[in-house]
Design a protein around this motif. Sequence first.
Motif, PDB file in Angstrom:
ATOM      1  N   ARG A 280       0.851  -1.193   0.000  1.00 42.43           N
ATOM      2  CA  ARG A 280       0.000   0.000   0.000  1.00 42.43           C
ATOM      3  C   ARG A 280       0.887   1.243   0.000  1.00 42.43           C
ATOM      4  O   ARG A 280       1.787   1.380   0.832  1.00 42.43           O
ATOM      5  CB  ARG A 280      -0.921   0.005   1.219  1.00 42.43           C
ATOM      6  CG  ARG A 280      -1.875  -1.181   1.283  1.00 42.43           C
ATOM      7  CD  ARG A 280      -2.656  -1.172   2.581  1.00 42.43           C
ATOM      8  NE  ARG A 280      -3.527  -0.001   2.672  1.00 42.43           N
ATOM      9  CZ  ARG A 280      -4.012   0.476   3.817  1.00 42.43           C
ATOM     10  NH1 ARG A 280      -3.667  -0.087   4.980  1.00 42.43           N
ATOM     11  NH2 ARG A 280      -4.810   1.521   3.815  1.00 42.43           N
ATOM     12  N   LEU A 281       0.608   2.154  -0.928  1.00 43.56           N
ATOM     13  CA  LEU A 281       1.458   3.324  -1.130  1.00 43.56           C
ATOM     14  C   LEU A 281       0.654   4.613  -1.051  1.00 43.56           C
ATOM     15  O   LEU A 281      -0.514   4.644  -1.436  1.00 43.56           O
ATOM     16  CB  LEU A 281       2.131   3.267  -2.504  1.00 43.56           C
ATOM     17  CG  LEU A 281       2.988   2.049  -2.832  1.00 43.56           C
ATOM     18  CD1 LEU A 281       3.479   2.138  -4.268  1.00 43.56           C
ATOM     19  CD2 LEU A 281       4.163   1.935  -1.877  1.00 43.56           C
ATOM     20  N   ILE A 282       1.301   5.665  -0.564  1.00 45.33           N
ATOM     21  CA  ILE A 282       0.736   7.010  -0.607  1.00 45.33           C
ATOM     22  C   ILE A 282       1.783   7.935  -1.217  1.00 45.33           C
ATOM     23  O   ILE A 282       2.874   8.108  -0.656  1.00 45.33           O
ATOM     24  CB  ILE A 282       0.340   7.526   0.784  1.00 45.33           C
ATOM     25  CG1 ILE A 282      -0.859   6.741   1.319  1.00 45.33           C
ATOM     26  CG2 ILE A 282      -0.005   9.005   0.722  1.00 45.33           C
ATOM     27  CD1 ILE A 282      -1.389   7.267   2.640  1.00 45.33           C
ATOM     28  N   PRO A 283       1.515   8.525  -2.390  1.00 44.20           N
ATOM     29  CA  PRO A 283       2.442   9.508  -2.972  1.00 44.20           C
ATOM     30  C   PRO A 283       2.228  10.880  -2.353  1.00 44.20           C
ATOM     31  O   PRO A 283       1.113  11.228  -1.937  1.00 44.20           O
ATOM     32  CB  PRO A 283       2.054   9.505  -4.457  1.00 44.20           C
ATOM     33  CG  PRO A 283       0.605   9.139  -4.455  1.00 44.20           C
ATOM     34  CD  PRO A 283       0.375   8.229  -3.270  1.00 44.20           C
ATOM     35  N   SER A 284       3.295  11.652  -2.285  1.00 43.91           N
ATOM     36  CA  SER A 284       3.217  12.984  -1.686  1.00 43.91           C
ATOM     37  C   SER A 284       4.125  13.920  -2.452  1.00 43.91           C
ATOM     38  O   SER A 284       5.262  13.583  -2.774  1.00 43.91           O
ATOM     39  CB  SER A 284       3.641  12.930  -0.217  1.00 43.91           C
ATOM     40  OG  SER A 284       3.651  14.214   0.367  1.00 43.91           O
ATOM     41  N   VAL A 308       0.764  -3.368  -6.242  1.00 42.37           N
ATOM     42  CA  VAL A 308       0.654  -2.257  -5.292  1.00 42.37           C
ATOM     43  C   VAL A 308      -0.751  -1.684  -5.376  1.00 42.37           C
ATOM     44  O   VAL A 308      -1.401  -1.721  -6.425  1.00 42.37           O
ATOM     45  CB  VAL A 308       1.691  -1.145  -5.549  1.00 42.37           C
ATOM     46  CG1 VAL A 308       3.107  -1.658  -5.446  1.00 42.37           C
ATOM     47  CG2 VAL A 308       1.460  -0.468  -6.891  1.00 42.37           C
ATOM     48  N   GLN A 309      -1.210  -1.184  -4.240  1.00 39.88           N
ATOM     49  CA  GLN A 309      -2.414  -0.357  -4.166  1.00 39.88           C
ATOM     50  C   GLN A 309      -1.954   1.056  -3.837  1.00 39.88           C
ATOM     51  O   GLN A 309      -1.392   1.296  -2.779  1.00 39.88           O
ATOM     52  CB  GLN A 309      -3.362  -0.841  -3.066  1.00 39.88           C
ATOM     53  CG  GLN A 309      -4.059  -2.145  -3.317  1.00 39.88           C
ATOM     54  CD  GLN A 309      -5.001  -2.504  -2.178  1.00 39.88           C
ATOM     55  OE1 GLN A 309      -4.922  -1.927  -1.082  1.00 39.88           O
ATOM     56  NE2 GLN A 309      -5.878  -3.468  -2.400  1.00 39.88           N
ATOM     57  N   ALA A 310      -2.170   1.983  -4.760  1.00 43.88           N
ATOM     58  CA  ALA A 310      -1.780   3.373  -4.538  1.00 43.88           C
ATOM     59  C   ALA A 310      -2.991   4.173  -4.085  1.00 43.88           C
ATOM     60  O   ALA A 310      -4.055   4.104  -4.708  1.00 43.88           O
ATOM     61  CB  ALA A 310      -1.201   3.966  -5.811  1.00 43.88           C
ATOM     62  N   HIS A 311      -2.843   4.902  -2.992  1.00 39.35           N
ATOM     63  CA  HIS A 311      -3.901   5.784  -2.498  1.00 39.35           C
ATOM     64  C   HIS A 311      -3.747   7.127  -3.206  1.00 39.35           C
ATOM     65  O   HIS A 311      -2.827   7.897  -2.918  1.00 39.35           O
ATOM     66  CB  HIS A 311      -3.792   5.944  -0.981  1.00 39.35           C
ATOM     67  CG  HIS A 311      -4.143   4.705  -0.221  1.00 39.35           C
ATOM     68  ND1 HIS A 311      -5.339   4.521   0.407  1.00 39.35           N
ATOM     69  CD2 HIS A 311      -3.428   3.560  -0.014  1.00 39.35           C
ATOM     70  CE1 HIS A 311      -5.373   3.333   0.985  1.00 39.35           C
ATOM     71  NE2 HIS A 311      -4.217   2.730   0.751  1.00 39.35           N
ATOM     72  N   VAL A 312      -4.652   7.410  -4.136  1.00 34.82           N
ATOM     73  CA  VAL A 312      -4.523   8.603  -4.972  1.00 34.82           C
ATOM     74  C   VAL A 312      -5.867   9.312  -5.095  1.00 34.82           C
ATOM     75  O   VAL A 312      -6.925   8.727  -4.834  1.00 34.82           O
ATOM     76  CB  VAL A 312      -4.004   8.227  -6.382  1.00 34.82           C
ATOM     77  CG1 VAL A 312      -2.593   7.663  -6.298  1.00 34.82           C
ATOM     78  CG2 VAL A 312      -4.933   7.226  -7.064  1.00 34.82           C
TER      79      VAL A 312
END
Length: 551
Positions: A280-284, A308-312
């Motif tokens: 699980r990923l969160i881009p910033s 991956v699951q990206a939180h976008v």
Amino acid sequence: MRASPAPAKRAARQETSGAAAATCEISSPGTYTYTRFGYCVAGVNVVYILRDTNGKEIGRGTLEVSTSATLQKNATTWDEQITVRMTSARDAVTALTAKFRSSCGTGCTATDDEPWYGGNLVVGQFHTGTVSYSSAPLPGATAEFTTAYRMYVTSPGVALVDPNAGWDNPAKIRCDDAVGGTSPAGCAVPSVMPVVPLKTTAGEPGGAVAAYEWAQRNQQGAWGLRGHPLTRLTSGVGGRTASTCGGFKQEPELVNGDRCGDFPFGETKEGGAPGAQCVRLIPSLGSGEWDTYILNDAHEHNPAAPCVQAHVTPDEKAFADDQLAEGFTDQRVIDRDAFELTISTPDTGPDIRCREDDKPASALSNGDGWFWNTTEPVPLVQQTVKELGAGERPTRALACVGRDTAKGTGTSGDITGWLDARAFRAAHPADSTLSRCHLVARILGGKGSTEITRFNLVPCWHSGLNTGTPSMRTFEFAAQNLIKGPEEAFGSSDALLYEVTPVYKNENSTIPIGVTMSATIQRANGTNEELFPNVYITNTVKNTGQFNLGN
């Protein structure tokens, strides 16, 4: 571009009952070069040999052939430029006449197969012209074929049937009406792998693009990189996407309108791994470039994870999806085509070499290193006690840590947001006490007991953000074990660049909803090694994901 060997030469011999005979053969097959939408050949040498009635050579001439063509991405007609130059002659052969014909296989028509008509050549002269082709694939269908060429050569004044030589283009051309969507029919060289680009700048909604780039670099699948192509699969897209996004837990406090960005894409054969197996990923976006953090359970990061699951945000998801669809159209990627994926995000330059560069002016010494905290103003230092007025909140903690790092200090005082945290705790009885969390950990030299060093502290749940599994403590111990461990692993001239950044809900917040953490080993020889990747820890009770303290 790539080069391929030409096929074996084919020669034809023509004889007369008179005083002479002539042959025409390919002495050099040339070199073919291809791109996704073009092909060319150079150096096809055709030799004409004239003989007397006894078979003795009495003259010869050489013609050099080159061709080039650019296919159309959005049309199924194209032209090919043909050039024939006379490069040598001797004895009885002083000039040559060359007739040229082109053709193509099933699914294609040579609509104009003669690039020129008549005319003699002497050494140094050339003929040039174009031939044309057309294909008409049905909707959803493809046609693959090769182009072929034949040249008829004679010497002026010699009454012989034209000897001829022929050859084929060794690579197939494909025309299709099968990309899908609104894409028109077009043509490509299918043996040249298409390259689909995804890119973003700091001013674009590039969160999903950044997360996919992180996955390429950090997961063993290396999906889409050279040597690890993806394969488009047009059926079952929804099912594969649903599988990878299965169990996706939205984090609306962290990402506005949180959506699942699945990678590898559901549009590919490699997509569809179960969501429970995903990272699980969160881009910033910060300081002009994108960072991507592993959400909460980074201590269990598995580089072999299949997805991956990206939180976008919805805009970030749509921005990447649109580029993927455009890439399929632009590169004519049809069902079952393998393709490479190139991803580019902004890079503002290398990280500082903390042991070599001067420390920031406001940094505090920390043994053989330093630590540094930055702040920004907030309208209220305690939202629940408005009469206390405006103040500052922590925004970043950066430390350069060596083997001789000194021990830090404890905590005290009503730090920014502390009274707000106590009010939240009173209203939400949770199974944890409150703490003042060090951003730069005490075991790494972080301090927090004076007016200056209290900006190294944020309100947090003791069992949650501060301690537990996972928590900040998980990664603080990893850093401590490195710098206090064997010198073979971390020498006296090495350094650890350690960074923690509070993440706030809005510009008025006094308590972070979580923190991001990263640590990079900077070796004395100038190389860098990642101790742990960018991680995100939420300010919630234990590992329940509940009662986020952030305001």
